[in-house]
Design a protein around this motif. Structure first.
Motif, PDB file in Angstrom:
ATOM      1  N   ASN A  42     -77.855 -41.858  33.903  1.00  0.00           N
ATOM      2  CA  ASN A  42     -77.125 -43.017  33.367  1.00  0.00           C
ATOM      3  C   ASN A  42     -76.814 -43.976  34.525  1.00  0.00           C
ATOM      4  OD1 ASN A  42     -75.695 -44.652  31.594  1.00  0.00           O
ATOM      5  ND2 ASN A  42     -74.286 -43.040  30.927  1.00  0.00           N
ATOM      6  N   HIS A  43     -76.288 -45.173  34.176  1.00  0.00           N
ATOM      7  CA  HIS A  43     -75.832 -46.131  35.196  1.00  0.00           C
ATOM      8  C   HIS A  43     -77.008 -46.580  36.065  1.00  0.00           C
ATOM      9  CE1 HIS A  43     -73.251 -47.566  38.623  1.00  0.00           C
ATOM     10  NE2 HIS A  43     -72.387 -47.819  37.668  1.00  0.00           N
ATOM     11  N   ARG A  44     -78.099 -46.980  35.407  1.00  0.00           N
ATOM     12  CA  ARG A  44     -79.285 -47.402  36.153  1.00  0.00           C
ATOM     13  C   ARG A  44     -79.070 -48.776  36.788  1.00  0.00           C
ATOM     14  NH1 ARG A  44     -81.087 -46.256  31.478  1.00  0.00           N
ATOM     15  NH2 ARG A  44     -82.204 -48.172  30.957  1.00  0.00           N
ATOM     16  N   ASP A  95     -71.994 -43.854  47.699  1.00  0.00           N
ATOM     17  CA  ASP A  95     -71.195 -44.061  46.485  1.00  0.00           C
ATOM     18  C   ASP A  95     -71.928 -43.718  45.201  1.00  0.00           C
ATOM     19  OD1 ASP A  95     -68.475 -45.333  47.046  1.00  0.00           O
ATOM     20  OD2 ASP A  95     -69.804 -46.450  48.380  1.00  0.00           O
ATOM     21  N   HIS A  96     -73.249 -43.601  45.289  1.00  0.00           N
ATOM     22  CA  HIS A  96     -74.058 -43.367  44.079  1.00  0.00           C
ATOM     23  C   HIS A  96     -75.152 -42.350  44.392  1.00  0.00           C
ATOM     24  CE1 HIS A  96     -72.237 -46.707  41.895  1.00  0.00           C
ATOM     25  NE2 HIS A  96     -72.348 -47.432  42.988  1.00  0.00           N
ATOM     26  N   CYS A  97     -75.815 -41.882  43.321  1.00  0.00           N
ATOM     27  CA  CYS A  97     -76.886 -40.906  43.491  1.00  0.00           C
ATOM     28  C   CYS A  97     -78.257 -41.536  43.294  1.00  0.00           C
ATOM     29  CB  CYS A  97     -76.757 -39.793  42.451  1.00  0.00           C
ATOM     30  SG  CYS A  97     -75.442 -38.634  42.769  1.00  0.00           S
ATOM     31  N   ASP A 143     -67.291 -52.984  36.354  1.00  0.00           N
ATOM     32  CA  ASP A 143     -68.293 -52.554  35.368  1.00  0.00           C
ATOM     33  C   ASP A 143     -67.802 -51.338  34.569  1.00  0.00           C
ATOM     34  OD1 ASP A 143     -68.620 -51.263  37.923  1.00  0.00           O
ATOM     35  OD2 ASP A 143     -70.546 -50.445  37.278  1.00  0.00           O
ATOM     36  N   HIS A 144     -66.600 -50.830  34.916  1.00  0.00           N
ATOM     37  CA  HIS A 144     -66.026 -49.697  34.184  1.00  0.00           C
ATOM     38  C   HIS A 144     -64.640 -50.005  33.617  1.00  0.00           C
ATOM     39  CE1 HIS A 144     -69.143 -46.880  35.694  1.00  0.00           C
ATOM     40  NE2 HIS A 144     -69.185 -47.789  36.640  1.00  0.00           N
ATOM     41  N   TYR A 145     -64.003 -50.987  34.207  1.00  0.00           N
ATOM     42  CA  TYR A 145     -62.627 -51.270  33.780  1.00  0.00           C
ATOM     43  C   TYR A 145     -62.368 -52.766  33.828  1.00  0.00           C
ATOM     44  CZ  TYR A 145     -57.502 -50.976  33.651  1.00  0.00           C
ATOM     45  OH  TYR A 145     -56.182 -51.117  33.321  1.00  0.00           O
ATOM     46  N   THR A 155     -62.888 -43.692  34.385  1.00  0.00           N
ATOM     47  CA  THR A 155     -63.367 -43.052  35.611  1.00  0.00           C
ATOM     48  C   THR A 155     -62.811 -43.763  36.847  1.00  0.00           C
ATOM     49  OG1 THR A 155     -65.401 -44.385  35.623  1.00  0.00           O
ATOM     50  CG2 THR A 155     -65.501 -42.235  34.530  1.00  0.00           C
ATOM     51  N   HIS A 156     -62.875 -45.101  36.840  1.00  0.00           N
ATOM     52  CA  HIS A 156     -62.395 -45.828  38.017  1.00  0.00           C
ATOM     53  C   HIS A 156     -62.324 -47.323  37.718  1.00  0.00           C
ATOM     54  CE1 HIS A 156     -66.739 -46.186  38.351  1.00  0.00           C
ATOM     55  NE2 HIS A 156     -66.621 -47.051  39.353  1.00  0.00           N
ATOM     56  N   SER A 157     -61.781 -48.063  38.684  1.00  0.00           N
ATOM     57  CA  SER A 157     -61.383 -49.449  38.422  1.00  0.00           C
ATOM     58  C   SER A 157     -62.415 -50.509  38.793  1.00  0.00           C
ATOM     59  CB  SER A 157     -60.077 -49.765  39.171  1.00  0.00           C
ATOM     60  OG  SER A 157     -59.021 -49.042  38.599  1.00  0.00           O
TER      61      SER A 157
HETATM   62 ZN    ZN Z   1     -70.471 -48.524  38.179  1.00  0.00          ZN
END
Ligand code: ZN
Ligand code: ZN
Length: 255
Positions: A221-223, A192-194, A69-71, A64-66
Protein backbone atom coordinates in the motif's frame (compact mmCIF):
# COMPACT_ATOMS: atom_id res chain seq x y z
CA UNK A 1 -17.27 -11.46 7.40
CA UNK A 2 -14.99 -8.55 8.23
CA UNK A 3 -14.23 -6.37 5.24
CA UNK A 4 -11.48 -3.90 4.49
CA UNK A 5 -12.14 -1.19 1.93
CA UNK A 6 -9.12 0.63 0.56
CA UNK A 7 -10.40 4.18 0.20
CA UNK A 8 -7.05 5.61 -0.89
CA UNK A 9 -3.72 3.94 -1.59
CA UNK A 10 -1.37 6.73 -2.68
CA UNK A 11 1.66 8.29 -1.02
CA UNK A 12 2.05 12.03 -0.52
CA UNK A 13 3.38 12.83 -4.00
CA UNK A 14 -0.01 13.05 -5.73
CA UNK A 15 -1.69 16.36 -6.57
CA UNK A 16 -5.04 15.97 -4.86
CA UNK A 17 -6.45 18.99 -6.62
CA UNK A 18 -6.81 16.44 -9.43
CA UNK A 19 -8.32 13.67 -7.28
CA UNK A 20 -10.85 11.71 -9.34
CA UNK A 21 -8.88 12.01 -12.56
CA UNK A 22 -7.35 8.80 -13.98
CA UNK A 23 -4.13 7.78 -12.26
CA UNK A 24 -4.55 10.07 -9.25
CA UNK A 25 -4.69 7.82 -6.19
CA UNK A 26 -6.37 9.04 -3.01
CA UNK A 27 -4.49 9.74 0.20
CA UNK A 28 -3.96 6.48 2.05
CA UNK A 29 -6.97 5.55 4.16
CA UNK A 30 -8.58 2.19 4.88
CA UNK A 31 -12.03 1.40 6.25
CA UNK A 32 -12.36 -1.62 8.55
CA UNK A 33 -15.72 -3.31 8.97
CA UNK A 34 -17.55 -0.36 7.41
CA UNK A 35 -16.99 1.91 10.38
CA UNK A 36 -13.39 2.15 11.60
CA UNK A 37 -11.35 4.52 9.46
CA UNK A 38 -7.57 4.23 9.44
CA UNK A 39 -6.39 7.76 8.69
CA UNK A 40 -8.25 10.76 7.43
CA UNK A 41 -6.08 12.67 4.99
CA UNK A 42 -6.61 15.14 2.22
CA UNK A 43 -9.05 13.09 0.11
CA UNK A 44 -10.80 11.21 2.94
CA UNK A 45 -14.31 12.61 2.64
CA UNK A 46 -14.32 12.55 -1.17
CA UNK A 47 -13.16 8.93 -1.20
CA UNK A 48 -15.74 7.90 1.40
CA UNK A 49 -18.49 9.29 -0.81
CA UNK A 50 -16.89 7.96 -3.99
CA UNK A 51 -16.98 4.38 -2.74
CA UNK A 52 -20.53 4.53 -1.43
CA UNK A 53 -19.92 4.80 2.30
CA UNK A 54 -22.23 6.96 4.37
CA UNK A 55 -20.02 9.31 6.46
CA UNK A 56 -22.40 8.97 9.41
CA UNK A 57 -21.67 5.21 9.57
CA UNK A 58 -18.05 5.87 10.53
CA UNK A 59 -17.83 5.52 14.30
CA UNK A 60 -14.05 5.71 14.86
CA UNK A 61 -10.99 7.26 13.27
CA UNK A 62 -7.73 5.50 14.14
CA UNK A 63 -4.80 7.68 13.16
CA UNK A 64 -1.32 6.49 12.27
CA UNK A 65 0.35 9.90 12.18
CA UNK A 66 -0.02 13.58 11.41
CA UNK A 67 1.41 13.91 7.90
CA UNK A 68 -1.22 15.57 5.77
CA UNK A 69 -1.64 12.58 3.47
CA UNK A 70 -2.95 10.78 6.60
CA UNK A 71 -4.41 13.52 8.74
CA UNK A 72 -6.31 16.57 7.66
CA UNK A 73 -8.15 17.97 10.71
CA UNK A 74 -10.81 19.65 8.57
CA UNK A 75 -11.76 16.27 7.10
CA UNK A 76 -12.25 14.97 10.66
CA UNK A 77 -14.44 17.97 11.45
CA UNK A 78 -16.60 17.24 8.41
CA UNK A 79 -17.04 13.59 9.44
CA UNK A 80 -17.72 14.52 13.07
CA UNK A 81 -20.32 17.07 11.95
CA UNK A 82 -22.54 14.45 10.29
CA UNK A 83 -25.82 13.80 11.98
CA UNK A 84 -24.96 10.88 14.27
CA UNK A 85 -26.31 9.22 17.39
CA UNK A 86 -22.89 8.96 19.11
CA UNK A 87 -19.85 11.24 18.99
CA UNK A 88 -17.10 10.28 16.53
CA UNK A 89 -14.24 8.60 18.39
CA UNK A 90 -10.77 9.79 17.42
CA UNK A 91 -7.72 7.72 18.40
CA UNK A 92 -4.23 9.12 17.85
CA UNK A 93 -1.20 10.80 19.37
CA UNK A 94 -1.85 13.58 21.92
CA UNK A 95 -0.60 16.09 19.35
CA UNK A 96 -3.08 14.84 16.74
CA UNK A 97 -5.89 14.82 19.29
CA UNK A 98 -5.18 18.48 20.08
CA UNK A 99 -6.02 19.36 16.47
CA UNK A 100 -9.21 17.30 16.32
CA UNK A 101 -11.31 19.72 18.26
CA UNK A 102 -14.97 19.34 17.45
CA UNK A 103 -17.90 19.12 19.85
CA UNK A 104 -18.91 15.86 18.15
CA UNK A 105 -15.45 14.32 18.42
CA UNK A 106 -14.35 12.27 21.43
CA UNK A 107 -10.54 12.10 21.53
CA UNK A 108 -8.48 9.21 22.91
CA UNK A 109 -4.75 10.13 23.14
CA UNK A 110 -2.47 7.14 22.56
CA UNK A 111 1.12 6.19 23.16
CA UNK A 112 2.95 3.15 21.83
CA UNK A 113 2.15 0.04 23.83
CA UNK A 114 -1.43 1.11 24.61
CA UNK A 115 -4.24 -1.32 23.98
CA UNK A 116 -7.86 -0.43 23.30
CA UNK A 117 -11.01 -2.09 22.04
CA UNK A 118 -13.52 -1.08 19.39
CA UNK A 119 -16.33 -3.63 19.21
CA UNK A 120 -14.83 -7.01 18.36
CA UNK A 121 -11.41 -5.52 17.55
CA UNK A 122 -8.55 -5.37 20.05
CA UNK A 123 -5.96 -2.78 19.02
CA UNK A 124 -2.32 -2.64 20.11
CA UNK A 125 -0.52 0.63 19.39
CA UNK A 126 2.90 -0.01 17.82
CA UNK A 127 5.74 2.49 17.42
CA UNK A 128 6.63 3.20 13.79
CA UNK A 129 10.00 4.21 12.40
CA UNK A 130 8.69 7.38 10.77
CA UNK A 131 9.65 10.90 11.78
CA UNK A 132 7.22 13.79 12.12
CA UNK A 133 7.89 17.54 12.05
CA UNK A 134 7.37 17.63 15.79
CA UNK A 135 9.99 15.18 17.10
CA UNK A 136 7.92 14.74 20.28
CA UNK A 137 5.13 13.14 18.28
CA UNK A 138 5.13 9.40 17.67
CA UNK A 139 3.92 7.71 14.50
CA UNK A 140 1.99 4.48 15.00
CA UNK A 141 1.31 1.16 13.40
CA UNK A 142 -1.47 -1.07 14.71
CA UNK A 143 -1.93 -4.73 15.49
CA UNK A 144 -5.65 -5.49 15.33
CA UNK A 145 -6.82 -8.82 16.72
CA UNK A 146 -10.33 -10.10 16.14
CA UNK A 147 -12.27 -13.38 15.87
CA UNK A 148 -12.18 -12.88 12.08
CA UNK A 149 -8.37 -12.74 12.03
CA UNK A 150 -5.42 -10.57 12.93
CA UNK A 151 -4.34 -7.52 10.97
CA UNK A 152 -0.98 -5.76 11.00
CA UNK A 153 -1.40 -2.19 9.71
CA UNK A 154 2.17 -1.27 8.91
CA UNK A 155 2.24 2.20 7.40
CA UNK A 156 3.88 4.66 7.22
CA UNK A 157 7.24 3.39 8.34
CA UNK A 158 10.63 1.95 7.48
CA UNK A 159 12.28 -0.94 9.32
CA UNK A 160 10.27 -2.50 12.13
CA UNK A 161 11.80 -1.46 15.44
CA UNK A 162 12.67 -4.05 18.06
CA UNK A 163 10.07 -2.45 20.35
CA UNK A 164 7.39 -2.94 17.72
CA UNK A 165 8.57 -6.50 17.21
CA UNK A 166 8.35 -7.09 20.97
CA UNK A 167 4.77 -5.78 21.13
CA UNK A 168 3.67 -8.04 18.28
CA UNK A 169 5.08 -10.97 20.27
CA UNK A 170 3.94 -14.36 19.04
CA UNK A 171 0.72 -13.15 17.44
CA UNK A 172 -0.11 -14.83 14.15
CA UNK A 173 -0.78 -12.28 11.43
CA UNK A 174 -3.42 -13.19 8.89
CA UNK A 175 -3.19 -10.00 6.87
CA UNK A 176 -0.35 -7.44 6.72
CA UNK A 177 -0.85 -4.11 5.01
CA UNK A 178 2.56 -2.62 4.43
CA UNK A 179 4.12 0.70 3.48
CA UNK A 180 5.49 -0.07 0.02
CA UNK A 181 6.30 3.47 -1.04
CA UNK A 182 9.19 2.34 -3.25
CA UNK A 183 9.06 -0.58 -5.66
CA UNK A 184 12.86 -0.86 -5.94
CA UNK A 185 15.81 -0.51 -3.55
CA UNK A 186 18.21 2.42 -3.70
CA UNK A 187 15.96 5.34 -2.79
CA UNK A 188 16.88 7.86 -0.09
CA UNK A 189 13.48 7.57 1.60
CA UNK A 190 14.40 4.26 3.28
CA UNK A 191 14.68 5.87 6.72
CA UNK A 192 10.92 6.61 6.73
CA UNK A 193 9.44 4.20 4.19
CA UNK A 194 9.93 0.70 2.81
CA UNK A 195 10.98 -0.62 -0.54
CA UNK A 196 10.03 -4.10 -1.61
CA UNK A 197 13.38 -5.62 -0.62
CA UNK A 198 12.97 -4.34 2.94
CA UNK A 199 9.51 -5.88 3.22
CA UNK A 200 10.89 -9.17 1.83
CA UNK A 201 13.56 -9.23 4.55
CA UNK A 202 11.10 -8.44 7.35
CA UNK A 203 8.64 -10.98 6.00
CA UNK A 204 11.32 -13.65 6.05
CA UNK A 205 12.19 -12.88 9.68
CA UNK A 206 8.52 -12.84 10.74
CA UNK A 207 8.02 -16.16 8.96
CA UNK A 208 10.93 -17.69 10.87
CA UNK A 209 9.36 -16.49 14.12
CA UNK A 210 5.96 -17.94 13.17
CA UNK A 211 4.12 -14.62 12.95
CA UNK A 212 3.60 -15.12 9.24
CA UNK A 213 3.07 -18.33 7.31
CA UNK A 214 1.82 -19.48 3.93
CA UNK A 215 -1.74 -18.57 4.91
CA UNK A 216 -0.80 -14.94 5.67
CA UNK A 217 -1.64 -12.37 3.01
CA UNK A 218 0.56 -9.38 2.28
CA UNK A 219 -0.74 -6.15 0.74
CA UNK A 220 1.49 -3.42 -0.70
CA UNK A 221 0.00 0.00 0.00
CA UNK A 222 0.99 3.71 -0.06
CA UNK A 223 2.60 3.56 -3.50
CA UNK A 224 4.71 6.54 -4.47
CA UNK A 225 3.58 8.10 -7.75
CA UNK A 226 7.11 8.39 -9.07
CA UNK A 227 8.48 5.31 -7.30
CA UNK A 228 6.45 2.57 -8.97
CA UNK A 229 5.98 1.78 -12.66
CA UNK A 230 2.93 3.62 -14.01
CA UNK A 231 1.64 0.52 -15.76
CA UNK A 232 -0.67 -1.57 -13.57
CA UNK A 233 0.39 -4.86 -15.19
CA UNK A 234 4.00 -4.08 -14.31
CA UNK A 235 2.94 -3.25 -10.75
CA UNK A 236 1.05 -6.55 -10.49
CA UNK A 237 4.06 -8.46 -11.84
CA UNK A 238 6.25 -7.00 -9.08
CA UNK A 239 3.67 -7.94 -6.45
CA UNK A 240 3.27 -11.45 -7.89
CA UNK A 241 7.02 -12.03 -7.64
CA UNK A 242 6.78 -11.12 -3.96
CA UNK A 243 3.61 -13.21 -3.42
CA UNK A 244 1.75 -10.07 -2.43
CA UNK A 245 -1.11 -8.04 -3.81
CA UNK A 246 -1.34 -4.36 -4.62
CA UNK A 247 -3.87 -2.24 -2.77
CA UNK A 248 -5.93 -0.20 -5.22
CA UNK A 249 -8.39 2.59 -4.55
CA UNK A 250 -11.85 1.08 -4.07
CA UNK A 251 -10.59 -2.49 -3.57
CA UNK A 252 -12.34 -4.61 -0.96
CA UNK A 253 -10.88 -7.67 0.75
CA UNK A 254 -11.95 -9.77 3.71
CA UNK A 255 -9.85 -10.06 6.84
ZN1 ZN B 1 2.16 8.81 3.93
ZN1 ZN C 1 4.04 9.87 6.72
Amino acid sequence: MTELLFLGTGAADYDWNHYGEPGVLGSTATLLDGRILFDCGATAVKSILRYGVSPAEITDIVLTHSHDDHYHPHQVTVLAGQSRKQPLHFWGSPQACALAESPNCLCHPLTAGDRFTIGKFQFTVLPASHVLDNPQEEAFHYLVESPAGNLLYELDGAWMTSRERQLIGGTHIDLAIWDATMSAPGDWRIFDHCDISMIRTMRSALTQSGNLDSSSRLVFNHRGRTLWPENEAEQDAIAAREQAIIARDGMRISL
